[in-house]
Design an enzyme around this catalytic site. Structure first.
Site, PDB file in Angstrom:
ATOM      1  CE  LYS A 183      -3.482   1.094   3.033  1.00 20.70           C
ATOM      2  NZ  LYS A 183      -4.320   2.060   2.416  1.00 20.70           N
ATOM      3  CG  HIS A 243      12.495  -1.299  -5.247  1.00 18.06           C
ATOM      4  ND1 HIS A 243      11.148  -1.321  -5.540  1.00 18.06           N
ATOM      5  CD2 HIS A 243      13.138  -1.333  -6.424  1.00 18.06           C
ATOM      6  CE1 HIS A 243      11.002  -1.347  -6.857  1.00 18.06           C
ATOM      7  NE2 HIS A 243      12.178  -1.354  -7.415  1.00 18.06           N
TER       8      HIS A 243
END
Ligand code: GRF
Length: 185
Positions: A81, A99
């Site tokens: 989110k 990431h």
């Protein structure tokens, strides 16, 4: 530091932090695990480790839980989110994200999960890797804390799924290293 780890999926990055805490790799304590998905296996990992686990339905609920548990650092570990600007402001320079690419390459909106590796694989990049960075208003653009490269041997890595597996190993290494770096700042 009191850590809150936010997950949406399997939570292997969370598991890496749980294991690191257990072996005394860093001094911080995972005080809370939060997910926006009741089905996230990361919640089970937290419960198995005796860590408080919550499912939240709104950004307001999330912010309240973080403040209530006196969290010092928020770790986004596969949390799918977008973080509200209210939360970013309340926890300025206290939110980090992992990431699965060498940012700024293959970052930004929509670049998450297997899709990142499908793009790298399609581009036949000779190297990829993972990045831990501070979260700011711009997706995947905050100051980088640590990055680690993976040289891709396409004789060995024969699919994006295999690339994802190889990058995950790196993610697990640098996420716990990032906690140590922040502790020592
Ligand atoms: C990881 O690839 C992470 O880089 C990305 O989402 C995935 C989460 O995996 N943000 P897991 O839930 O930690 O196994």
């Amino acid at each position: 530091l009191k850590l809150a780890v936010l997950v949406s999926g399997s939570g292997t990055n969370l598991q890496s932090l749980i294991d690191a805490q257990k072996e005394g790799y860093f001094n911080s304590e995972i005080a809370l695990v939060v997910s926006n998905k009741a089905s996230a296996y990361g919640l089970t990992r937290a419960e198995n480790a005796g860590i408080k686990a919550l499912v939240i339905k709104s950004d307001k609920e999330l912010l309240d839980a973080l403040l209530e548990n006196e969290i010092d650092l928020i770790v986004l570990a596969g949390y799918l989110k977008v973080i509200s600007s209210e939360l970013i402001n309340a926890y300025e320079n206290k939110i980090i994200n992992i990431h699965p690419s060498l940012l700024p390459e293959y970052g930004g909106h929509g670049m998450y999960g297997l899709y990142v590796h499908e793009k790298v694989f399609a581009d036949k990049k000779d190297q990829t890797g993972a990045t831990v960075h501070y979260v700011t208003a711009e997706v995947d653009e905050g100051p980088i804390i640590i990055q680690k490269k993976l040289i891709v041997d396409y004789d060995v890595i024969k699919s994006p799924e295999e690339l994802q597996k190889a990058v995950l190993v790196i993610e697990h290494q640098i996420l716990k290293e990032a906690i140590k770096i922040i502790e020592e700042q």
